[in-house]
Write an enzyme that holds these catalytic residues in place. Structure first.
Site, short mmCIF file in Angstrom:
data_model
loop_
_atom_site.label_atom_id
_atom_site.label_comp_id
_atom_site.label_asym_id
_atom_site.label_seq_id
_atom_site.Cartn_x
_atom_site.Cartn_y
_atom_site.Cartn_z
N ASN A 119 0.86 -1.18 0.00
CA ASN A 119 0.00 0.00 0.00
C ASN A 119 0.90 1.23 0.00
O ASN A 119 1.47 1.57 1.03
CB ASN A 119 -0.89 -0.03 1.26
CG ASN A 119 -1.70 1.24 1.43
OD1 ASN A 119 -1.83 2.03 0.50
ND2 ASN A 119 -2.26 1.42 2.61
N TRP A 120 1.00 1.85 -1.17
CA TRP A 120 1.91 3.00 -1.28
C TRP A 120 1.33 4.26 -0.64
O TRP A 120 2.01 5.26 -0.53
CB TRP A 120 2.24 3.28 -2.75
CG TRP A 120 3.08 2.22 -3.41
CD1 TRP A 120 3.53 1.04 -2.86
CD2 TRP A 120 3.58 2.24 -4.75
NE1 TRP A 120 4.27 0.35 -3.78
CE2 TRP A 120 4.32 1.06 -4.95
CE3 TRP A 120 3.47 3.14 -5.81
CZ2 TRP A 120 4.95 0.75 -6.16
CZ3 TRP A 120 4.10 2.85 -7.03
CH2 TRP A 120 4.83 1.66 -7.19
N LYS A 121 0.05 4.20 -0.28
CA LYS A 121 -0.63 5.37 0.29
C LYS A 121 -0.46 6.57 -0.66
O LYS A 121 -0.40 6.38 -1.87
CB LYS A 121 -0.13 5.67 1.70
CG LYS A 121 -0.12 4.43 2.60
CD LYS A 121 0.05 4.77 4.04
CE LYS A 121 0.26 3.48 4.82
NZ LYS A 121 0.07 3.67 6.25
N HIS A 163 -9.48 0.87 5.05
CA HIS A 163 -8.20 1.13 5.72
C HIS A 163 -8.45 2.13 6.85
O HIS A 163 -9.27 3.03 6.72
CB HIS A 163 -7.20 1.69 4.71
CG HIS A 163 -5.80 1.74 5.25
ND1 HIS A 163 -5.39 2.70 6.15
CD2 HIS A 163 -4.73 0.93 5.03
CE1 HIS A 163 -4.12 2.47 6.46
NE2 HIS A 163 -3.69 1.41 5.81
N GLU A 204 -6.89 4.59 7.85
CA GLU A 204 -6.69 6.01 7.50
C GLU A 204 -7.92 6.57 6.82
O GLU A 204 -8.25 7.74 6.98
CB GLU A 204 -5.42 6.14 6.63
CG GLU A 204 -4.17 5.95 7.48
CD GLU A 204 -2.96 5.44 6.75
OE1 GLU A 204 -2.93 5.47 5.51
OE2 GLU A 204 -2.01 4.99 7.44
N GLU A 259 -5.20 -4.96 10.88
CA GLU A 259 -4.22 -3.90 11.04
C GLU A 259 -4.50 -3.12 12.32
O GLU A 259 -5.36 -2.23 12.32
CB GLU A 259 -4.29 -2.93 9.85
CG GLU A 259 -4.00 -3.58 8.51
CD GLU A 259 -3.44 -2.56 7.53
OE1 GLU A 259 -2.35 -2.80 7.02
OE2 GLU A 259 -4.08 -1.53 7.31
N GLY A 283 2.49 2.44 10.63
CA GLY A 283 3.43 3.54 10.42
C GLY A 283 4.15 4.00 11.68
O GLY A 283 4.78 5.04 11.70
N SER A 308 3.51 -1.92 10.37
CA SER A 308 4.97 -1.85 10.50
C SER A 308 5.68 -3.15 10.16
O SER A 308 6.69 -3.50 10.78
CB SER A 308 5.38 -1.36 11.90
OG SER A 308 4.86 -0.06 12.13
N GLY A 322 4.78 1.49 4.62
CA GLY A 322 6.09 2.13 4.42
C GLY A 322 7.13 1.27 3.73
O GLY A 322 7.80 1.74 2.80
C1 PEP Z 1 -0.74 0.11 5.90
O1 PEP Z 1 -0.72 1.18 5.34
O2 PEP Z 1 -1.67 -0.66 5.67
C2 PEP Z 1 0.36 -0.25 6.81
C3 PEP Z 1 0.30 -1.38 7.44
O3 PEP Z 1 1.38 0.67 6.93
P1 PEP Z 1 2.83 0.39 7.59
O4 PEP Z 1 3.33 -0.90 7.04
O5 PEP Z 1 3.65 1.58 7.17
O6 PEP Z 1 2.62 0.32 9.07
#
Ligand code: PEP
Length: 245
Positions: A8-10, A95, A97, A165, A171, A207, A229
């Site tokens: 997931n590049w966000k 998600h 976010e 998640e 993050g 993470s 990330g």
């Molecule tokens: C995500 O965006 O779904 C995620 C798990 O981010 P990260 O790996 O940066 O924690």
């Protein structure tokens, strides 16, 4: 069951960086067999650029969100049908976010997941508790509410994926313990009402990076990872893919 690693590049990247990252990954899958199904979820405008680099091969393409409706007056939104039309096979929905930034409720997430299924996309339906909810001992209650409210009735192990998640792990560099991950993944599998629950792919996200992927991916009930990330770093993302058992 084959593992699934989704990047997931966000809201990151440029046309040039997307091209470099996608072509680098395509090259790696071309020279050494991937241990997992791989999906890249770049920002929507970069989807055609990534699609051109990955071709029809081993890497799948996914959106980061879709609208619940098929078309219409929804400025700035993207339909599941359009994602499918330009080559996506997956879409992330719910998600944390998006739940936080756009007020997405379980009902909205469910409608988006249903739209994805109707369009022939595999929704990656995200659930997870906040830090306050975990500290209050409410993790199981929150997960139960999110699974009941966000997963469409026609979702099955063959057409949908769930991602656990924990919000506090996204993050932040913090990860849930493997015992906690195993417990929540077991709960999700039990709660899933769709056909074929034993084969449901449940991804862990929060993470995940090259250095911790092996332990997380070897955890009971974990069938892959949703990576934020670390998916922006070709070598680290490849370490995660290579850590799949
Ligand atoms: C995500 O965006 O779904 C995620 C798990 O981010 P990260 O790996 O940066 O924690």
């Amino acid at each position: 069951m084959k593992y699934l690693i989704a990047g997931n590049w966000k809201m990151n990247g440029t046309a040039a960086s997307a091209k470099a990252l996608a072509s680098g990954l395509a090259h790696k899958t071309g020279v050494s067999a991937a241990h997992a199904d791989i999906v890249l979820c770049p920002p929507a405008p970069l989807l055609p650029i990534v699609a051109a680099e990955i071709g029809q091969g081993l890497i799948g393409l996914g959106g980061q969100d879709c609208h619940a409706n098929e078309k219409g007056a929804h400025t700035g939104d993207v339909s599941a049908g359009l994602l499918k039309d330009i080559g996506c096979s997956f879409v992330i929905v719910g998600h944390s976010e998006r739940r936080a930034d756009h007020g997405e409720t379980d009902a909205i997430v469910k409608a988006k997941a249903a739209a994805a299924l109707k369009a022939g996309l595999t929704p990656i339906i995200c659930v997870g508790e906040t830090e306050a909810e975990r500290e209050a001992g409410k993790t199981a209650t929150i997960i139960a509410r999110q699974i009941a409210g966000s997963v469409p009735e026609n979702a099955t192990a063959a057409n949908a994926v769930i991602a656990y998640e924990p919000v506090w792990a996204i993050g932040t560099g913090k990860t849930a313990t493997t015992d906690d991950i195993a417990a929540v993944h077991g709960q999700i599998r039990n709660l899933f009402n769709g056909e074929g629950k034993a084969n449901l792919r449940i991804l862990y996200g929060g993470s995940v990076k090259g250095s911790n992927a092996q332990a997380i991916l070897a955890t009971a009930g974990v069938n892959g990872a949703l990576v934020g990330g670390a998916s922006l770093d070709l070598e680290d993302f490849w370490r995660i893919i290579s850590a799949c058992p």
